[in-house]
Design an enzyme around this catalytic site. Structure first.
Site, PDB file in Angstrom:
ATOM      1  N   HIS A   1       7.551  10.285 -28.419  1.00 32.57           N
ATOM      2  CA  HIS A   1       6.660  10.986 -27.934  1.00 32.57           C
ATOM      3  C   HIS A   1       7.079  13.083 -27.849  1.00 32.57           C
ATOM      4  O   HIS A   1       6.010  13.217 -28.318  1.00 32.57           O
ATOM      5  CB  HIS A   1       6.597  10.679 -26.019  1.00 32.57           C
ATOM      6  CG  HIS A   1       5.341  11.581 -25.823  1.00 32.57           C
ATOM      7  ND1 HIS A   1       3.737  11.224 -25.346  1.00 32.57           N
ATOM      8  CD2 HIS A   1       5.764  12.694 -24.706  1.00 32.57           C
ATOM      9  CE1 HIS A   1       3.623  12.043 -24.433  1.00 32.57           C
ATOM     10  NE2 HIS A   1       4.374  13.130 -24.127  1.00 32.57           N
TER      11      HIS A   1
ATOM     12  N   HIS B   1      -0.541  18.040 -26.394  1.00 36.35           N
ATOM     13  CA  HIS B   1      -0.838  15.767 -26.308  1.00 36.35           C
ATOM     14  C   HIS B   1      -1.741  15.697 -27.093  1.00 36.35           C
ATOM     15  O   HIS B   1      -1.902  14.860 -27.393  1.00 36.35           O
ATOM     16  CB  HIS B   1      -0.621  16.126 -24.964  1.00 36.35           C
ATOM     17  CG  HIS B   1       0.812  16.048 -24.068  1.00 36.35           C
ATOM     18  ND1 HIS B   1       1.639  17.651 -24.273  1.00 36.35           N
ATOM     19  CD2 HIS B   1       1.533  15.385 -23.554  1.00 36.35           C
ATOM     20  CE1 HIS B   1       2.608  17.002 -23.505  1.00 36.35           C
ATOM     21  NE2 HIS B   1       2.804  15.612 -23.421  1.00 36.35           N
TER      22      HIS B   1
ATOM     23  N   ARG C   1       0.663  -1.237  -0.252  1.00 40.33           N
ATOM     24  CA  ARG C   1       0.189  -0.442   0.221  1.00 40.33           C
ATOM     25  C   ARG C   1       1.023   0.866  -0.370  1.00 40.33           C
ATOM     26  O   ARG C   1       0.465   2.499   0.414  1.00 40.33           O
ATOM     27  CB  ARG C   1      -1.046  -0.105   0.935  1.00 40.33           C
ATOM     28  CG  ARG C   1      -1.788  -1.106   1.338  1.00 40.33           C
ATOM     29  CD  ARG C   1      -2.948  -0.957   1.803  1.00 40.33           C
ATOM     30  NE  ARG C   1      -4.031  -1.969   1.750  1.00 40.33           N
ATOM     31  CZ  ARG C   1      -4.045  -3.398   2.676  1.00 40.33           C
ATOM     32  NH1 ARG C   1      -3.395  -3.341   3.922  1.00 40.33           N
ATOM     33  NH2 ARG C   1      -4.622  -4.588   2.835  1.00 40.33           N
TER      34      ARG C   1
ATOM     35  N   GLU D   1       9.680  19.255 -24.698  1.00 39.34           N
ATOM     36  CA  GLU D   1       9.151  19.606 -23.268  1.00 39.34           C
ATOM     37  C   GLU D   1       8.961  21.098 -22.558  1.00 39.34           C
ATOM     38  O   GLU D   1       8.175  21.929 -22.099  1.00 39.34           O
ATOM     39  CB  GLU D   1       9.080  18.594 -22.057  1.00 39.34           C
ATOM     40  CG  GLU D   1       8.252  17.537 -22.575  1.00 39.34           C
ATOM     41  CD  GLU D   1       7.117  16.916 -22.646  1.00 39.34           C
ATOM     42  OE1 GLU D   1       6.072  17.995 -22.178  1.00 39.34           O
ATOM     43  OE2 GLU D   1       6.079  15.744 -22.979  1.00 39.34           O
TER      44      GLU D   1
ATOM     45  N   HIS E   1      -0.598  13.364 -29.463  1.00 43.55           N
ATOM     46  CA  HIS E   1      -0.969  11.916 -28.821  1.00 43.55           C
ATOM     47  C   HIS E   1      -2.101  10.978 -30.285  1.00 43.55           C
ATOM     48  O   HIS E   1      -1.331   9.463 -30.707  1.00 43.55           O
ATOM     49  CB  HIS E   1      -1.880  11.724 -27.855  1.00 43.55           C
ATOM     50  CG  HIS E   1      -2.492  10.039 -27.305  1.00 43.55           C
ATOM     51  ND1 HIS E   1      -3.884   9.741 -27.671  1.00 43.55           N
ATOM     52  CD2 HIS E   1      -2.036   9.505 -26.543  1.00 43.55           C
ATOM     53  CE1 HIS E   1      -3.922   7.827 -27.346  1.00 43.55           C
ATOM     54  NE2 HIS E   1      -2.473   8.376 -26.221  1.00 43.55           N
TER      55      HIS E   1
HETATM   56  P1  NAD Z   1      12.291   6.299 -22.175  1.00 46.20           P
HETATM   57  O1  NAD Z   1      12.028   6.075 -20.762  1.00 46.20           O
HETATM   58  O2  NAD Z   1      11.879   5.030 -23.220  1.00 46.20           O
HETATM   59  O3  NAD Z   1      13.704   6.840 -22.426  1.00 46.20           O
HETATM   60  C1  NAD Z   1      14.060   6.831 -23.579  1.00 46.20           C
HETATM   61  C2  NAD Z   1      15.461   5.865 -24.252  1.00 46.20           C
HETATM   62  O4  NAD Z   1      16.444   6.920 -23.833  1.00 46.20           O
HETATM   63  C3  NAD Z   1      15.548   4.859 -23.989  1.00 46.20           C
HETATM   64  O5  NAD Z   1      15.791   3.998 -24.421  1.00 46.20           O
HETATM   65  C4  NAD Z   1      16.104   4.875 -22.477  1.00 46.20           C
HETATM   66  O6  NAD Z   1      17.142   3.398 -23.274  1.00 46.20           O
HETATM   67  C5  NAD Z   1      17.505   5.664 -22.906  1.00 46.20           C
HETATM   68  N1  NAD Z   1      18.254   5.924 -21.644  1.00 46.20           N
HETATM   69  C6  NAD Z   1      17.821   6.705 -21.083  1.00 46.20           C
HETATM   70  N2  NAD Z   1      18.857   7.763 -20.494  1.00 46.20           N
HETATM   71  C7  NAD Z   1      20.022   7.181 -21.049  1.00 46.20           C
HETATM   72  C8  NAD Z   1      21.030   8.222 -20.966  1.00 46.20           C
HETATM   73  N3  NAD Z   1      21.111   8.792 -20.004  1.00 46.20           N
HETATM   74  N4  NAD Z   1      21.973   7.609 -21.413  1.00 46.20           N
HETATM   75  C9  NAD Z   1      21.765   6.835 -23.127  1.00 46.20           C
HETATM   76  N5  NAD Z   1      19.876   5.773 -23.123  1.00 46.20           N
HETATM   77  C10 NAD Z   1      19.268   6.733 -22.314  1.00 46.20           C
HETATM   78  O7  NAD Z   1      11.577   7.632 -22.222  1.00 46.20           O
HETATM   79  P2  NAD Z   1      11.588   9.307 -21.690  1.00 46.20           P
HETATM   80  O8  NAD Z   1      10.963   9.956 -23.594  1.00 46.20           O
HETATM   81  O9  NAD Z   1      12.276   9.034 -20.713  1.00 46.20           O
HETATM   82  O10 NAD Z   1       9.667   8.520 -21.065  1.00 46.20           O
HETATM   83  C11 NAD Z   1       9.019   8.560 -22.199  1.00 46.20           C
HETATM   84  C12 NAD Z   1       7.762   7.933 -20.763  1.00 46.20           C
HETATM   85  O11 NAD Z   1       7.651   8.760 -19.735  1.00 46.20           O
HETATM   86  C13 NAD Z   1       6.476   7.057 -21.694  1.00 46.20           C
HETATM   87  O12 NAD Z   1       5.921   6.139 -20.623  1.00 46.20           O
HETATM   88  C14 NAD Z   1       5.781   8.445 -21.331  1.00 46.20           C
HETATM   89  O13 NAD Z   1       4.243   8.277 -20.917  1.00 46.20           O
HETATM   90  C15 NAD Z   1       6.419   8.920 -19.473  1.00 46.20           C
HETATM   91  N6  NAD Z   1       5.447  10.705 -19.190  1.00 46.20           N
HETATM   92  C16 NAD Z   1       5.584  10.086 -17.486  1.00 46.20           C
HETATM   93  C17 NAD Z   1       5.192  11.463 -17.319  1.00 46.20           C
HETATM   94  C18 NAD Z   1       4.704  11.405 -16.145  1.00 46.20           C
HETATM   95  O14 NAD Z   1       4.309  13.039 -15.040  1.00 46.20           O
HETATM   96  N7  NAD Z   1       5.008  10.422 -14.876  1.00 46.20           N
HETATM   97  C19 NAD Z   1       5.040  12.741 -18.616  1.00 46.20           C
HETATM   98  C20 NAD Z   1       5.156  12.597 -19.157  1.00 46.20           C
HETATM   99  C21 NAD Z   1       6.075  11.410 -20.233  1.00 46.20           C
END
Ligand code: NAD
Ligand code: GLY
Length: 367
Positions: free
Chosen positions: A267, A249, A121, A185, A253
């Protein structure tokens, strides 16, 4: 180092932004790591670059890092991924007072955060964001989720981290395309609420993308401060303030859905093009001058992000794209609130947008 507080009464925490935070992760986390064994969740790409750094800091402080490494990509944010992670956390003996380290991009932060929201939880977690997108957006604010066959982020919880350490040096190993996707972003904060920051980015965006330390820190800190203000005002997205963060978005989307949520359109790339479309649609409705929409498009194009819909070469019409919007999480009693702009720095939620009109607009943009 910049320190931005996220003010949430009993759940307040700091976002620390600077260099060498991962190299000193044990010191930065301090008493939050109360046991010898420290659970760390990451993906294989991030592990290849940063595992040794984390390992060294933890072991120098007398800890033992325990690793759960998943395959990179959205696939980890699934029921199977959640089950594997929670089973592992239980086997590791994680207790409610413990903290799990989430080392990676938004995928790792969302998955780990959700697992920590439901384990016994609710246990603690610390965000160690390693993508620009995660540093300026997903690691802050407590949205956690997994995807299902019905759509992205449909199963989740609000669960705030206890600390966020945004190490700017981590971005040195991030591929340039991912860096640009996160930059979308950053621009978003300028377009939605800060015209001065938008102008600053027009001058300094190239330096930010090149990871020039002072510019990068300013861009990340300004973005996080904006997000922290919004989250403090509307943590659970009930008053409409937090919804402003979704600028671009709804269009984005739909484009991601049409391209199969694949590498064809990341994204952040969808959000970038989505913000251009929101600006152009705002101009079409007479809310802003077409020159203002052009300024938004130029800023996006100048950073190497997609800014014209026809460039995607989609083989669909506007109605198909608008159809994807019907599955949007923001649908409310059969209508879709739509974020538009009155100016650069002034986004607002319109409640009178007809999807047929959006479809006709998209047909024009598809060319
Ligand atoms: P991700 O986590 O898939 O990372 C992108 C790529 O970069 C991956 O292949 C990862 O292995 C690689 N990577 C990450 N850090 C690295 C580094 N320092 N060096 C080398 N490679 C690296 O994608 P993202 O763009 O970070 O996040 C997208 C996700 O975030 C989606 O699932 C989306 O829905 C979510 N998201 C959540 C929120 C929230 O408020 N929670 C907001 C926006 C997006
Ligand atoms: N990324 C949108 C939010 O955190 O609300």
């Amino acid at each position: 180092m910049a320190v931005i507080p996220v003010e949430l009464a009993g759940r307040s925490y700091e976002v620390r932004i600077g260099n060498d935070l991962l190299r000193n992760v044990a010191g930065q986390c301090g008493d939050l790591l109360r046991k010898q064994r420290v659970p760390v969740v990451t993906d294989a790409n991030v592990a290849a670059h940063w595992r040794d750094t984390i390992e060294a800091s933890l072991s120098a402080a007398g800890h033992e890092a325990r690793w759960h490494v998943v395959q990179p990509g959205e696939g980890a944010k699934s029921w199977q991924g959640l089950q594997a992670l929670t089973d592992w956390m239980l086997a590791e003996g994680v207790e409610r007072g413990d903290h799990v380290l989430a080392l990676g991009g938004g995928v790792i932060g969302d998955l780990t955060g959700f697992a920590c929201a439901i384990l016994k939880r609710g246990c603690g977690f610390i965000q160690l964001p390693t993508t620009l997108l995660a540093q300026v957006d997903s690691s802050v604010g407590g949205k956690t989720a997994i995807n299902t066959g019905a759509g992205k982020n449909l199963i989740g919880a609000f669960h705030q981290p206890s600390l966020v350490l945004a190490d700017l040096g981590a971005l040195n190993t991030l591929p340039d395309r991912e860096m640009r996707a996160g930059y979308a972003e950053v621009i978003k904060y300028g377009i939605l609420g800060d015209a001065e920051f938008f102008d600053w980015l027009a001058e300094n965006g190239t330096a930010v993308l090149a990871r020039e330390p002072d510019s990068l820190e300013h861009a990340v800190a300004t973005s996080v401060a904006a997000k922290a203000r919004i989250v403090a005002e509307d943590e659970r997205e009930t008053s409409g303030t937090r919804a402003l963060l979704n600028l671009g978005h709804t269009f984005g989307h739909a484009l991601e859905a049409e391209t199969g949520f694949s590498d064809r359109l990341l994204h952040g790339e969808g959000v970038a093009l989505g913000m251009v479309l929101a600006a152009r649609y705002s101009a079409r409705r007479g809310l802003i001058a077409s020159e203002t929409a052009d300024r938004v498009a130029s800023a996006i194009a100048a950073s190497g992000l997609p800014s014209e819909l026809f460039e995607l070469g989609l083989a669909c019409d506007g109605r198909t794209l608008a159809g994807h919007m019907l599955h949007d999480k923001k649908m409310d009693a059969g209508t879709l609130p739509f974020l538009l702009i009155k100016n650069v720095g002034e986004a607002f939620m319109a409640h009178d947008v007809a999807l047929e009109d959006v479809a006709a607009f998209l047909d024009e943009q598809l060319g």
